[in-house]
Design a protein around this motif. Structure first.
Motif, mmCIF file in Angstrom:
data_model
loop_
_atom_site.group_PDB
_atom_site.id
_atom_site.type_symbol
_atom_site.label_atom_id
_atom_site.label_comp_id
_atom_site.label_asym_id
_atom_site.label_seq_id
_atom_site.Cartn_x
_atom_site.Cartn_y
_atom_site.Cartn_z
ATOM 1 N N ILE A 82 -3.169 12.508 52.763
ATOM 2 C CA ILE A 82 -2.656 11.795 52.021
ATOM 3 C C ILE A 82 -2.580 10.033 51.864
ATOM 4 C CG2 ILE A 82 -1.189 12.313 50.405
ATOM 5 C CD1 ILE A 82 -3.660 10.927 48.643
ATOM 6 N N ASP A 83 -1.380 10.185 53.066
ATOM 7 C CA ASP A 83 -0.587 8.911 53.747
ATOM 8 C C ASP A 83 -1.650 7.950 54.084
ATOM 9 O OD1 ASP A 83 1.565 10.191 52.553
ATOM 10 O OD2 ASP A 83 2.297 10.993 54.434
ATOM 11 N N ASP A 84 -2.457 8.402 54.370
ATOM 12 C CA ASP A 84 -3.900 7.539 54.790
ATOM 13 C C ASP A 84 -4.570 7.373 53.673
ATOM 14 O OD1 ASP A 84 -3.735 8.337 57.894
ATOM 15 O OD2 ASP A 84 -4.343 10.222 57.204
ATOM 16 N N ILE A 85 -4.550 7.862 52.551
ATOM 17 C CA ILE A 85 -5.654 7.046 51.916
ATOM 18 C C ILE A 85 -4.718 5.626 51.133
ATOM 19 C CG2 ILE A 85 -6.776 7.388 49.814
ATOM 20 C CD1 ILE A 85 -7.991 8.481 51.994
ATOM 21 N N ASP A 86 -5.571 4.330 50.978
ATOM 22 C CA ASP A 86 -4.707 3.449 50.128
ATOM 23 C C ASP A 86 -5.081 3.315 48.947
ATOM 24 O OD1 ASP A 86 -3.676 2.051 52.228
ATOM 25 O OD2 ASP A 86 -5.758 2.114 53.588
ATOM 26 N N LEU A 87 -6.137 3.688 48.362
ATOM 27 C CA LEU A 87 -6.800 3.390 47.083
ATOM 28 C C LEU A 87 -7.516 4.324 46.481
ATOM 29 C CD1 LEU A 87 -7.496 1.494 44.743
ATOM 30 C CD2 LEU A 87 -10.194 0.979 45.882
ATOM 31 N N VAL A 88 -6.973 4.924 45.329
ATOM 32 C CA VAL A 88 -7.877 6.050 44.718
ATOM 33 C C VAL A 88 -8.225 5.579 43.713
ATOM 34 C CG1 VAL A 88 -7.456 8.407 43.971
ATOM 35 C CG2 VAL A 88 -6.334 7.854 45.063
ATOM 36 N N ILE A 89 -10.022 6.093 43.548
ATOM 37 C CA ILE A 89 -10.020 5.649 41.861
ATOM 38 C C ILE A 89 -10.924 6.900 41.376
ATOM 39 C CG2 ILE A 89 -12.441 4.148 40.789
ATOM 40 C CD1 ILE A 89 -11.954 2.675 42.977
ATOM 41 N N VAL A 90 -10.210 7.327 40.051
ATOM 42 C CA VAL A 90 -10.984 8.273 39.372
ATOM 43 C C VAL A 90 -12.331 7.582 38.260
ATOM 44 C CG1 VAL A 90 -10.429 10.079 37.783
ATOM 45 C CG2 VAL A 90 -9.271 9.468 39.060
ATOM 46 N N ALA A 91 -13.147 7.998 38.564
ATOM 47 C CA ALA A 91 -14.663 8.133 37.689
ATOM 48 C C ALA A 91 -14.956 8.959 36.788
ATOM 49 C CB ALA A 91 -15.907 7.577 38.873
ATOM 50 N N THR A 92 -14.728 9.060 35.390
ATOM 51 C CA THR A 92 -15.009 9.880 34.739
ATOM 52 C C THR A 92 -14.777 9.633 33.408
ATOM 53 O OG1 THR A 92 -14.354 12.448 34.380
ATOM 54 C CG2 THR A 92 -12.605 11.021 34.344
ATOM 55 N N ASP A 93 -15.898 10.876 32.248
ATOM 56 C CA ASP A 93 -15.110 10.521 30.821
ATOM 57 C C ASP A 93 -14.897 11.772 30.471
ATOM 58 O OD1 ASP A 93 -17.671 11.991 31.211
ATOM 59 O OD2 ASP A 93 -18.689 9.981 30.376
ATOM 60 N N THR A 94 -14.505 12.663 31.214
ATOM 61 C CA THR A 94 -13.835 13.171 30.362
ATOM 62 C C THR A 94 -12.033 13.376 30.840
ATOM 63 O OG1 THR A 94 -14.611 15.085 32.443
ATOM 64 C CG2 THR A 94 -15.204 14.902 30.368
ATOM 65 N N PRO A 95 -11.065 12.470 31.136
ATOM 66 C CA PRO A 95 -10.083 12.536 31.930
ATOM 67 C C PRO A 95 -8.890 13.060 31.000
ATOM 68 C CG PRO A 95 -10.115 10.388 29.980
ATOM 69 C CD PRO A 95 -11.861 11.124 30.178
ATOM 70 N N ASP A 96 -7.765 13.160 32.163
ATOM 71 C CA ASP A 96 -6.208 13.599 31.372
ATOM 72 C C ASP A 96 -6.381 13.932 30.113
ATOM 73 O OD1 ASP A 96 -6.922 16.255 34.017
ATOM 74 O OD2 ASP A 96 -4.605 15.323 34.469
ATOM 75 N N PHE A 97 -6.398 12.690 29.999
ATOM 76 C CA PHE A 97 -6.121 11.412 28.266
ATOM 77 C C PHE A 97 -6.238 10.625 28.565
ATOM 78 C CE2 PHE A 97 -2.141 14.543 29.775
ATOM 79 C CZ PHE A 97 -2.001 15.247 29.580
ATOM 80 N N GLN A 98 -5.929 10.001 27.001
ATOM 81 C CA GLN A 98 -6.658 8.608 26.481
ATOM 82 C C GLN A 98 -5.770 7.691 27.893
ATOM 83 O OE1 GLN A 98 -7.956 7.515 22.992
ATOM 84 N NE2 GLN A 98 -7.022 5.492 22.818
ATOM 85 N N THR A 99 -4.568 7.659 27.701
ATOM 86 C CA THR A 99 -2.984 6.859 28.753
ATOM 87 C C THR A 99 -1.872 8.279 28.745
ATOM 88 O OG1 THR A 99 -2.181 4.639 28.837
ATOM 89 C CG2 THR A 99 -1.860 6.055 26.993
ATOM 90 N N PRO A 100 -1.740 8.299 29.595
ATOM 91 C CA PRO A 100 -2.009 7.274 31.343
ATOM 92 C C PRO A 100 -3.193 7.715 31.572
ATOM 93 C CG PRO A 100 -0.471 9.070 31.487
ATOM 94 C CD PRO A 100 -0.956 9.319 29.996
ATOM 95 N N PRO A 101 -3.489 6.398 32.403
ATOM 96 C CA PRO A 101 -4.687 7.137 33.520
ATOM 97 C C PRO A 101 -5.081 8.596 34.338
ATOM 98 C CG PRO A 101 -3.600 5.594 34.658
ATOM 99 C CD PRO A 101 -2.775 5.773 33.013
ATOM 100 N N THR A 102 -6.134 9.029 33.752
ATOM 101 C CA THR A 102 -5.843 10.782 35.350
ATOM 102 C C THR A 102 -5.677 9.938 36.410
ATOM 103 O OG1 THR A 102 -7.407 10.822 33.342
ATOM 104 C CG2 THR A 102 -7.427 12.294 35.655
ATOM 105 N N VAL A 103 -5.640 9.178 36.940
ATOM 106 C CA VAL A 103 -5.619 8.804 38.189
ATOM 107 C C VAL A 103 -3.893 9.157 38.584
ATOM 108 C CG1 VAL A 103 -5.113 6.430 38.289
ATOM 109 C CG2 VAL A 103 -6.044 7.207 40.618
ATOM 110 N N SER A 104 -3.480 8.465 37.222
ATOM 111 C CA SER A 104 -1.895 9.339 37.619
ATOM 112 C C SER A 104 -1.329 10.472 37.728
ATOM 113 C CB SER A 104 -0.526 8.802 36.571
ATOM 114 O OG SER A 104 -0.942 6.746 36.739
ATOM 115 N N SER A 105 -2.073 11.366 37.516
ATOM 116 C CA SER A 105 -1.552 12.446 37.285
ATOM 117 C C SER A 105 -1.996 13.594 38.634
ATOM 118 C CB SER A 105 -2.671 13.581 36.507
ATOM 119 O OG SER A 105 -1.756 13.375 35.459
ATOM 120 N N VAL A 106 -3.121 12.628 38.996
ATOM 121 C CA VAL A 106 -3.601 13.217 40.525
ATOM 122 C C VAL A 106 -3.413 12.503 41.651
ATOM 123 C CG1 VAL A 106 -6.458 12.478 42.647
ATOM 124 C CG2 VAL A 106 -6.737 12.978 40.062
#
Length: 337
Positions: A82-106
Motif C-alpha cells: 500500500i505504501d507504493d500507492i499514490d492515489l486511491v479511487i473508490v467507485a461505487t453507488d453503495t458506499p459505507d456512508f453518505q459521508t465520510p467518503p468510503t475511501v477513508s475507511s478503505v
C-alpha cells in the motif's frame, strides 16, 4: 504559467476481486429470501440474463471491507504494498456512508499513509470506467502519482426488496484494478455520455432531497425503487455509438479490439452488442454465471477472470463499455502492455 504535459503513460498492472460471504443459488432463493422465483422469471434469469446464483455480503461485511480485500489481492498480484500507492479511487453507488467518503475507511483498512491521496466517485455502474480514466490521467499528468488503485465495492443486495423478483439479479462483491506508469501507451482514450432525464426512473431515493425519517423508511424509500420502467433497449440504443465514438478517438476499429468488458447486467444484451458491432461474442467475456450482477465491480471481475485465464497478450486492445442509472455511460480503451 506551466502548461500541463504528459509525464509518462499509464497501464493496467493487476486486478483483484472479493465476494460476499454467502452463496445463494436459484434453488435456494426462496429459503434465503422468502420468495419463490416464478418459473418464467427463473427461465429468463438463467437462460437470457445468465444468472444461476449470487453472493450476499454478511452483515459484518461493509463495502469498504470488500474493497480492502479486493485491493489486497491486486497489491499481492502486482508485487506492491500500500505504501507504493499514490492515489486511491473508490467507485461505487453503495458506499459505507453518505459521508465520510468510503475511501477513508478503505485507506484505514489498508494501512495507507498520508502521502496516499483518495476520493470517491459515484456514477452508478459506469463509475468503474470513469475511475479508470481519472486514475490514468492522474498518472500521466502528475509527477507524484505513479501507482493508483481503483476499487469498486458493490452491496446492492441489502438495498433490495426481497419480495421483488428483479432483486434476484444482484450480487455483492468488489473488483480492484491497480494502474501504474509505463514507457508506452496503455491508457489510450475514454468517453463519457449522460442523459439526466432518466434521473427519476429508479434508484435509492434518500439523501439531501429526501432525508431519512420514519415515514421514508415505512414507504421503503431507503430501498432500491423502480419508479418508472426503463426502456429495455436503452443500452443497445447507446452502447454501439459510444463504442464507435471512442474507437474513432483512438484511431481504431471494432476489429482492433481483442476484448470488450461490458456491464454484466444481461448476457444476451452483451452478445447482441457484439452482433451489432460485427464481432464474435467470444470477444465479450461474461461472468454473471459465476458472480451474479455485481454492478460497479462487474467489469473489473470480467477483466480479472480474463487475466487469470491467461488470455491477454501484449499489444491487445481492451475496451470497457459501462452504463449506470440516471443515466451515465462510459467507455475507455487500454492497450495491454
Amino acid at each position: 504559467m506551466r502548461k500541463p504535459e504528459i509525464k509518462k503513460y499509464a497501464r493496467i498492472v493487476s486486478t483483484g476481486i472479493s465476494l460476499g460471504r454467502t452463496l445463494v443459488t436459484n434453488e435456494e432463493y426462496e429459503k434465503y429470501f422468502g420468495l419463490k422465483l416464478p418459473d418464467a422469471w427463473r427461465s429468463a434469469l438463467e437462460n437470457r440474463i445468465g444468472i444461476r446464483h449470487r453472493y450476499v455480503a454478511s452483515p459484518d461485511q461493509a463495502p469498504s471491507d470488500l474493497a480492502a480485500e479486493a485491493a489486497k489481492m491486486a497489491l499481492q498480484k502486482a508485487g506492491l504494498t500500500i505504501d507504493d500507492i499514490d492515489l486511491v479511487i473508490v467507485a461505487t453507488d453503495t458506499p459505507d456512508f453518505q459521508t465520510p467518503p468510503t475511501v477513508s475507511s478503505v485507506h484505514y483498512k489498508l494501512g495507507a499513509k498520508l502521502k496516499t491521496g483518495g476520493f470517491d466517485i459515484n456514477a452508478a455502474c459506469a463509475d468503474n470506467t470513469i475511475a479508470l480514466i481519472l486514475a490514468s490521467q492522474s498518472i500521466m499528468l502528475n509527477e507524484d502519482v505513479n501507482y493508483a488503485l481503483v476499487v469498486s465495492p458493490y452491496t446492492m443486495v441489502r438495498f433490495t426488496d426481497p419480495q421483488d423478483v428483479t432483486a434476484s439479479i444482484f450480487s455483492d462483491g468488489a473488483g480492484a484494478v491497480i494502474l501504474g506508469p509505463s514507457d508506452e501507451p496503455g491508457f489510450i482514450t475514454g468517453k463519457i455520455i449522460a442523459d439526466g432525464s432518466y434521473y427519476d426512473y429508479w434508484g435509492i431515493y434518500i439523501g439531501g432531497a429526501r432525508p431519512v425519517s420514519e415515514e421514508v423508511v415505512r414507504e421503503k424509500w431507503h430501498k432500491l425503487r423502480y419508479l418508472k420502467r426503463y426502456p429495455p433497449d436503452i443500452n443497445l440504443r447507446h452502447w454501439p455509438g459510444l463504442v464507435q465514438e471512442t474507437l474513432k478517438k483512438a484511431g481504431l476499429t471494432a476489429d482492433d479490439i481483442s476484448y470488450y468488458f461490458v456491464t454484466q447486467v444481461n448476457r444476451e444484451m452483451v452478445r447482441e452488442l457484439m452482433r451489432i458491432l460485427g464481432q464474435p461474442v467470444e470477444k465479450a467475456p461474461t461472468i454473471m454465471d459465476k458472480y451474479g450482477y455485481t454492478g460497479s465491480a462487474c467489469v473489473f471481475m470480467a477483466l480479472h477472470d480474463t487475466i487469470e485465464q491467461g488470455k491477454l497478450r501484449k499489444g491487445d486492445y481492451l475496451q470497457f463499455v459501462t452504463s449506470g442509472v440516471g443515466f451515465v455511460m462510459a467507455s475507455a480503451i487500454f492497450r495491454w502492455v
